[in-house]
Scaffold this motif. Structure first.
Motif, PDB file in Angstrom:
ATOM      1  N   ALA A   1      41.164 133.313 -24.088  1.00 27.50           N
ATOM      2  CA  ALA A   1      40.671 131.950 -24.337  1.00 27.50           C
ATOM      3  C   ALA A   1      40.616 131.231 -22.991  1.00 27.50           C
ATOM      4  CB  ALA A   1      41.601 131.228 -25.288  1.00 27.50           C
ATOM      5  N   HIS A   2      39.651 130.370 -22.834  1.00 29.34           N
ATOM      6  CA  HIS A   2      39.448 129.742 -21.522  1.00 29.34           C
ATOM      7  C   HIS A   2      40.721 129.045 -21.039  1.00 29.34           C
ATOM      8  CE1 HIS A   2      37.262 128.388 -18.137  1.00 29.34           C
ATOM      9  NE2 HIS A   2      37.632 127.153 -18.380  1.00 29.34           N
ATOM     10  N   ASN A   3      41.366 128.300 -21.938  1.00 28.18           N
ATOM     11  CA  ASN A   3      42.637 127.683 -21.592  1.00 28.18           C
ATOM     12  C   ASN A   3      43.570 127.838 -22.789  1.00 28.18           C
ATOM     13  OD1 ASN A   3      44.814 126.141 -20.944  1.00 28.18           O
ATOM     14  ND2 ASN A   3      43.681 124.248 -20.547  1.00 28.18           N
TER      15      ASN A   3
ATOM     16  N   ARG B   1      33.604 125.824  -7.644  1.00 28.65           N
ATOM     17  CA  ARG B   1      33.801 124.415  -8.035  1.00 28.65           C
ATOM     18  C   ARG B   1      32.655 124.022  -8.960  1.00 28.65           C
ATOM     19  NH1 ARG B   1      36.595 120.309  -5.550  1.00 28.65           N
ATOM     20  NH2 ARG B   1      36.989 121.608  -3.742  1.00 28.65           N
ATOM     21  N   ARG B   2      33.013 123.395 -10.104  1.00 27.93           N
ATOM     22  CA  ARG B   2      31.968 122.966 -11.038  1.00 27.93           C
ATOM     23  C   ARG B   2      31.881 121.448 -11.036  1.00 27.93           C
ATOM     24  NH1 ARG B   2      29.134 125.335 -15.263  1.00 27.93           N
ATOM     25  NH2 ARG B   2      30.326 127.270 -15.072  1.00 27.93           N
ATOM     26  N   ASP B   3      30.691 120.922 -10.882  1.00 23.59           N
ATOM     27  CA  ASP B   3      30.470 119.475 -10.916  1.00 23.59           C
ATOM     28  C   ASP B   3      30.581 119.012 -12.373  1.00 23.59           C
ATOM     29  OD1 ASP B   3      28.488 117.240  -9.135  1.00 23.59           O
ATOM     30  OD2 ASP B   3      28.912 116.958 -11.267  1.00 23.59           O
TER      31      ASP B   3
ATOM     32  N   ASP C   1      35.323 137.823 -14.853  1.00 24.67           N
ATOM     33  CA  ASP C   1      35.339 136.437 -15.331  1.00 24.67           C
ATOM     34  C   ASP C   1      35.576 136.454 -16.831  1.00 24.67           C
ATOM     35  OD1 ASP C   1      35.247 133.705 -15.233  1.00 24.67           O
ATOM     36  OD2 ASP C   1      33.188 133.546 -14.524  1.00 24.67           O
ATOM     37  N   ASP C   2      36.066 135.349 -17.383  1.00 25.82           N
ATOM     38  CA  ASP C   2      36.256 135.335 -18.841  1.00 25.82           C
ATOM     39  C   ASP C   2      34.902 135.284 -19.547  1.00 25.82           C
ATOM     40  OD1 ASP C   2      35.838 132.693 -17.981  1.00 25.82           O
ATOM     41  OD2 ASP C   2      37.244 131.800 -19.399  1.00 25.82           O
ATOM     42  N   ILE C   3      33.983 134.473 -19.001  1.00 23.46           N
ATOM     43  CA  ILE C   3      32.705 134.245 -19.685  1.00 23.46           C
ATOM     44  C   ILE C   3      31.544 134.460 -18.723  1.00 23.46           C
ATOM     45  CG2 ILE C   3      31.262 132.442 -20.771  1.00 23.46           C
ATOM     46  CD1 ILE C   3      33.947 131.017 -21.517  1.00 23.46           C
ATOM     47  N   ILE C   4      30.470 135.109 -19.208  1.00 21.26           N
ATOM     48  CA  ILE C   4      29.181 134.985 -18.512  1.00 21.26           C
ATOM     49  C   ILE C   4      28.258 134.325 -19.520  1.00 21.26           C
ATOM     50  CG2 ILE C   4      27.212 136.116 -17.411  1.00 21.26           C
ATOM     51  CD1 ILE C   4      28.988 138.376 -16.528  1.00 21.26           C
ATOM     52  N   SER C   5      27.788 133.143 -19.179  1.00 22.03           N
ATOM     53  CA  SER C   5      26.933 132.396 -20.100  1.00 22.03           C
ATOM     54  C   SER C   5      25.512 132.368 -19.528  1.00 22.03           C
ATOM     55  CB  SER C   5      27.519 131.000 -20.299  1.00 22.03           C
ATOM     56  OG  SER C   5      26.748 130.258 -21.192  1.00 22.03           O
ATOM     57  N   SER C   6      25.201 131.371 -18.711  1.00 22.11           N
ATOM     58  CA  SER C   6      23.883 131.348 -18.063  1.00 22.11           C
ATOM     59  C   SER C   6      23.824 132.390 -16.948  1.00 22.11           C
ATOM     60  CB  SER C   6      23.621 129.962 -17.465  1.00 22.11           C
ATOM     61  OG  SER C   6      24.525 129.733 -16.401  1.00 22.11           O
ATOM     62  N   GLY C   7      24.996 132.792 -16.478  1.00 23.04           N
ATOM     63  CA  GLY C   7      25.058 133.767 -15.381  1.00 23.04           C
ATOM     64  C   GLY C   7      25.060 133.098 -14.016  1.00 23.04           C
ATOM     65  N   GLY C   8      24.940 131.770 -13.999  1.00 27.57           N
ATOM     66  CA  GLY C   8      24.866 131.042 -12.730  1.00 27.57           C
ATOM     67  C   GLY C   8      26.065 131.322 -11.826  1.00 27.57           C
ATOM     68  N   THR C   9      27.267 131.266 -12.388  1.00 34.24           N
ATOM     69  CA  THR C   9      28.475 131.478 -11.590  1.00 34.24           C
ATOM     70  C   THR C   9      28.487 132.901 -11.039  1.00 34.24           C
ATOM     71  OG1 THR C   9      29.602 130.008 -13.159  1.00 34.24           O
ATOM     72  CG2 THR C   9      31.001 131.275 -11.656  1.00 34.24           C
ATOM     73  N   MET C  10      28.235 133.874 -11.916  1.00 35.07           N
ATOM     74  CA  MET C  10      28.301 135.279 -11.517  1.00 35.07           C
ATOM     75  C   MET C  10      27.228 135.610 -10.485  1.00 35.07           C
ATOM     76  SD  MET C  10      30.240 137.804 -11.845  1.00 35.07           S
ATOM     77  CE  MET C  10      31.301 137.971 -13.249  1.00 35.07           C
TER      78      MET C  10
HETATM   79  C1  R5P Z   1      34.102 128.695 -16.189  1.00 35.90           C
HETATM   80  O1  R5P Z   1      35.038 127.960 -16.167  1.00 35.90           O
HETATM   81  C2  R5P Z   1      34.134 130.064 -16.783  1.00 35.90           C
HETATM   82  O2  R5P Z   1      35.259 130.780 -16.398  1.00 35.90           O
HETATM   83  C3  R5P Z   1      32.880 130.835 -16.422  1.00 35.90           C
HETATM   84  O3  R5P Z   1      32.864 131.067 -15.020  1.00 35.90           O
HETATM   85  C4  R5P Z   1      31.654 130.080 -16.819  1.00 35.90           C
HETATM   86  O4  R5P Z   1      31.752 129.655 -18.143  1.00 35.90           O
HETATM   87  C5  R5P Z   1      30.412 130.920 -16.654  1.00 35.90           C
HETATM   88  O5  R5P Z   1      29.312 130.168 -17.034  1.00 35.90           O
HETATM   89  P1  R5P Z   1      27.873 130.471 -16.455  1.00 35.90           P
HETATM   90  O6  R5P Z   1      27.604 131.920 -16.696  1.00 35.90           O
HETATM   91  O7  R5P Z   1      26.950 129.584 -17.239  1.00 35.90           O
HETATM   92  O8  R5P Z   1      27.897 130.122 -15.010  1.00 35.90           O
END
Ligand code: R5P
Length: 295
Positions: free
Chosen positions: A126-128, A190-192, A216-225
């Motif tokens: 879980a994220h937190n 860092r996320r705005d 990473d816990d989540i890949i959503s849009s993939g922007g972070t990765m």
């Molecule tokens: C952010 O706090 C999470 O750990 C993931 O890095 C984030 O949710 C990934 O999201 P996205 O793939 O949209 O960048």
């Protein structure tokens, strides 16, 4: 123990039941013409410990309602205990009010689960987890990172560099490195809070000529990765792989991450997707079969 695989986690529910050698009761589910959800437990749960398995990725609200209906139906039909296995816990990133006037969405979901009669909850990365634990029912958060690391190890990736996103995630990289028997580090992100845009801060990584695996816990849009892969490649890594527990993959995410230089992208079946090559079923089954501490 009886496993109820929810509409969003049919395959995973089946895998968990077979790991546990537990009885499985199917759920009838349908949608009314106006879009409202209907569920019915197709068997007797009276006096039983029921395990409702339902992930709550997109479409989150529908899947959350289906889970709440499953829990409520089990309660109404006199289940002795109801464990909700929620591999991806929706809204967990909104675990507090970051800005004045915001809702703490994760807490709202927990409160409704409690009101429906859940006895305890199992989540996966879980994220937190602390935010979810702030409720009156026990919450066990298990980690699928060792399973992802074992997958890479089985493919011959021993001693790869394990990297995580953000300093807070360093424990994730360390968890993977324990299995891969290589070094670990983190990429500062860092996320705005207003725009949601992620930036990577310059930080030297010791990856020159090495294979790096980004967890990473989540890949959503993939922007972070995407940014992290780019950064790691720029620092001279010979190969870069992206791994996540929850492949939400909202867009053509895999393709975009590969386009930034990744040699592969994998995830688990906490959210069923084309990159779900690792199952969380063994870890969930282990958590379910652990003896509960005496009150
Ligand atoms: C952010 O706090 C999470 O750990 C993931 O890095 C984030 O949710 C990934 O999201 P996205 O793939 O949209 O960048």
């Amino acid at each position: 123990m009886i496993v109820l695989p929810g509409p969003a986690s049919q395959e995973l529910g089946n895998r968990i039941a077979s790991q546990l050698n537990a009885k499985l009761i199917p759920i009838v589910f349908k949608k009314f013409p106006d879009g409202e959800s209907y569920i019915r437990i197709q068997g007797d749960v009276r006096g039983k410990h029921v395990v409702a398995v339902q992930t709550t990725s997109r479409p989150q609200e529908e899947r959350m309602i289906q889970l709440l209906l499953m829990i409520s139906a089990a309660k109404n039909h006199n289940a002795r205990k109801i464990t909700a296995v929620i591999p991806y816990f929706a809204y967990s990133r909104q675990d507090r009010a970051f800005l004045q006037g915001e809702a703490c969405s994760a807490k709202v979901f927990i409160q409704i689960l409690e009101a429906c009669g859940v006895s305890d909850i199992i989540t996966v990365n879980a994220h937190n987890p602390e935010a979810i634990r702030s409720c009156s029912v026990p919450v066990k958060d298990i980690s699928a990172i060792p399973l992802l690391a074992k997958h890479f190890k089985s493919k011959g990736f021993e001693s790869a560099v394990s990297l995580s996103m953000g300093k807070k995630g360093l424990s994730t990289a360390k968890e993977a490195a324990k299995i891969l028997e290589g070094p670990s580090d983190y990429i500062p992100t860092r996320r705005d809070v207003h725009t949601g845009a992620v930036t990577i801060e310059e930080k030297p990584l010791n990856v020159e000529g090495r294979t790096a695996i980004l967890f990473d816990d989540i890949i959503s849009s993939g922007g972070t990765m995407m940014k992290a892969v780019f950064h790691t490649k720029n620092q001279g890594a010979s190969r870069v792989y992206a791994a996540c527990v929850h492949p939400l993959m909202t867009e053509d995410t895999r393709k975009k991450i590969i386009g930034c230089g990744a040699d592969g992208v994998i995830g688990t079946d906490s959210v069923q997707s084309p990159i779900s090559v690792v199952s969380v079923a063994p870890a969930v089954a282990r958590a379910l079969s652990q003896k509960e501490p005496k009150p």
